[in-house]
Motif scaffolding. Structure first.
Motif, mmCIF file in Angstrom:
data_model
loop_
_atom_site.group_PDB
_atom_site.id
_atom_site.type_symbol
_atom_site.label_atom_id
_atom_site.label_comp_id
_atom_site.label_asym_id
_atom_site.label_seq_id
_atom_site.Cartn_x
_atom_site.Cartn_y
_atom_site.Cartn_z
ATOM 1 N N THR A 190 0.793 -1.231 0.000
ATOM 2 C CA THR A 190 0.000 0.000 0.000
ATOM 3 C C THR A 190 0.823 1.279 0.000
ATOM 4 O O THR A 190 0.292 2.354 -0.309
ATOM 5 N N GLY A 191 2.089 1.180 0.392
ATOM 6 C CA GLY A 191 2.906 2.373 0.523
ATOM 7 C C GLY A 191 2.594 3.192 1.758
ATOM 8 O O GLY A 191 3.130 4.296 1.922
ATOM 9 N N LEU A 192 1.750 2.664 2.649
ATOM 10 C CA LEU A 192 1.306 3.422 3.818
ATOM 11 C C LEU A 192 2.082 3.030 5.070
ATOM 12 O O LEU A 192 2.215 1.848 5.390
ATOM 13 N N LEU A 193 2.589 4.030 5.780
ATOM 14 C CA LEU A 193 3.240 3.850 7.065
ATOM 15 C C LEU A 193 2.289 4.276 8.178
ATOM 16 O O LEU A 193 1.312 4.999 7.926
ATOM 17 N N PRO A 194 2.533 3.848 9.431
ATOM 18 C CA PRO A 194 1.704 4.334 10.538
ATOM 19 C C PRO A 194 1.704 5.856 10.565
ATOM 20 O O PRO A 194 2.757 6.489 10.557
ATOM 21 N N GLY A 195 0.520 6.438 10.569
ATOM 22 C CA GLY A 195 0.412 7.884 10.540
ATOM 23 C C GLY A 195 -0.929 8.305 9.976
ATOM 24 O O GLY A 195 -1.805 7.471 9.732
ATOM 25 N N PRO A 196 -1.110 9.587 9.744
ATOM 26 C CA PRO A 196 -2.408 10.100 9.282
ATOM 27 C C PRO A 196 -2.921 9.449 7.999
ATOM 28 O O PRO A 196 -4.122 9.214 7.857
ATOM 29 N N LYS A 197 -2.024 9.132 7.055
ATOM 30 C CA LYS A 197 -2.484 8.577 5.788
ATOM 31 C C LYS A 197 -3.021 7.151 5.952
ATOM 32 O O LYS A 197 -3.909 6.726 5.211
ATOM 33 N N LEU A 198 -2.496 6.413 6.918
ATOM 34 C CA LEU A 198 -3.007 5.067 7.166
ATOM 35 C C LEU A 198 -4.406 5.134 7.749
ATOM 36 O O LEU A 198 -5.246 4.270 7.489
ATOM 37 N N GLY A 199 -4.664 6.166 8.559
ATOM 38 C CA GLY A 199 -6.012 6.397 9.059
ATOM 39 C C GLY A 199 -6.398 5.602 10.287
ATOM 40 O O GLY A 199 -7.574 5.560 10.647
ATOM 41 N N VAL A 200 -5.427 4.950 10.947
ATOM 42 C CA VAL A 200 -5.709 4.159 12.145
ATOM 43 C C VAL A 200 -5.083 4.855 13.344
ATOM 44 O O VAL A 200 -3.885 5.141 13.354
ATOM 45 N N ASP A 201 -5.874 5.124 14.378
ATOM 46 C CA ASP A 201 -5.404 5.913 15.513
ATOM 47 C C ASP A 201 -4.275 5.260 16.286
ATOM 48 O O ASP A 201 -3.377 5.946 16.792
ATOM 49 N N THR A 202 -4.303 3.932 16.414
ATOM 50 C CA THR A 202 -3.289 3.217 17.197
ATOM 51 C C THR A 202 -2.776 2.038 16.397
ATOM 52 O O THR A 202 -3.560 1.180 15.983
ATOM 53 N N VAL A 203 -1.470 2.001 16.167
ATOM 54 C CA VAL A 203 -0.831 0.900 15.452
ATOM 55 C C VAL A 203 0.260 0.323 16.350
ATOM 56 O O VAL A 203 1.105 1.057 16.863
ATOM 57 N N ILE A 204 0.219 -0.997 16.544
ATOM 58 C CA ILE A 204 1.245 -1.683 17.329
ATOM 59 C C ILE A 204 1.945 -2.683 16.424
ATOM 60 O O ILE A 204 1.299 -3.541 15.817
ATOM 61 N N VAL A 205 3.256 -2.562 16.339
ATOM 62 C CA VAL A 205 4.064 -3.480 15.537
ATOM 63 C C VAL A 205 4.872 -4.345 16.507
ATOM 64 O O VAL A 205 5.743 -3.837 17.218
#
Length: 291
Positions: A190-205
């Motif tokens: 997708t080219g998307l990193l955790p952040g506003p463009k991904l659109g998910v408030d909380t990301v855990i890796v």
């Protein structure tokens, strides 16, 4: 509050081997055990043992009443689980002396959950409840959209990874949990990193023995690292599910993301010192007393 889990239910068949087989290699097993498993069932048991009220939405075959009974014994509300005229999902797990594994999963009834069953279950949810899903069932996108419309906090554990499955639920997610390999696959697709463009408030890796990294809107998407607890691992199967279940239970009880992660790390570290999946997930008292 309730954690609603659209999740898989499997019969886990464990085979202890000296080493994991290479392609084309046959190895002998020192023994076989059967236990309750499936990423969904593991998360439901973990969240229930962490003190949350958990309602499991899923399906088993006509051979699966024992799994429903086992979930009930562990404190999970099993009323939304359907019994279908098919086979219960099952997993074949080869486990080596270092605690690493190879897993083959047959989905069975997990992929035959009806949309009506999901809708009827979520009709009982209230705004602020949590909905969690994994990629071992069907109806994920429908559940995520329905949960979002109902005002639920929607979480997704992106395993087994599928870019198509993740992108289908992304518009509705509040929480995304995935390991570092799955995160790399998501970025590649997708080219998307955790952040506003991904659109998910909380990301855990999660990063296994290297801990995990939190990205969330509250902290401006800055990466916050958490160390794992060093233990002698006996079996890593279900550790990630235990982490997710405990984390969501912490959020359910009003903990901040950082504190919920610390609790989840401790629970998953204790989990890998035991052999098995749902049947050996520690309860909250064990986790809090463990040092």
């Amino acid at each position: 509050m309730t954690i609603w889990n659209l999740g898989s239910i499997n019969s886990d068949h464990f085979y202890r081997v000296g080493h994991l087989p290479a392609p084309g290699e046959t190895v002998l097993s020192a023994g076989m055990e059967r236990g309750l498993g499936g990423k969904g069932a593991n998360m439901s048991v973990a969240a229930a043992r962490a003190g949350s009220h958990v309602s499991h939405i899923g399906a088993v075959g006509t051979d699966g009443q024992w799994a429903i009974d086992r979930l009930t014994e562990y404190g999970v509300d099993t009323r939304p689980i359907a019994v279908l005229d098919t086979l219960t999902g099952h997993a074949v797990i080869a486990l080596d002396d270092a605690g690493e594994n190879h897993i083959i999963v047959f989905p069975g009834a997990n992929r035959e959950i009806s949309r009506d069953a999901v809708g009827l279950a979520l009709a009982e949810a209230t705004p602020g409840d949590i909905l969690v899903m994994q990629n071992e069932t069907n109806q994920q996108a429908f559940a995520a959209e329905t949960g979002s419309k109902l005002g639920l906090k929607v979480a997704y554990a992106a395993a087994p990874f599928s870019a198509e499955a993740v992108t289908a639920v992304l518009p509705y997610l509040d929480i995304l949990v995935l390991n570092h390999i799955e995160m790399a696959q998501l970025v590649e697709e997708t080219g998307l990193l955790p952040g506003p463009k991904l659109g998910v408030d909380t990301v855990i890796v999660t990063k296994g023995a290297e801990g995990c990294v939190l990205y969330d809107r509250k902290n401006g998407w800055d990466a916050i690292g958490f160390d794992a607890i060093r233990v002698d691992a006996v079996d890593t199967t279900g550790a990630g599910d235990t982490f997710t279940g405990y984390f969501l239970a912490g959020i359910d009880r009003g903990m901040g993301a950082e504190d919920a992660i610390e609790l989840a790390i401790k629970a998953s570290a204790l989990m890998v010192t035991r052999q098995g999946t749902a049947d050996v997930i520690p309860d909250l008292k064990e986790v809090l007393d463990w040092s």
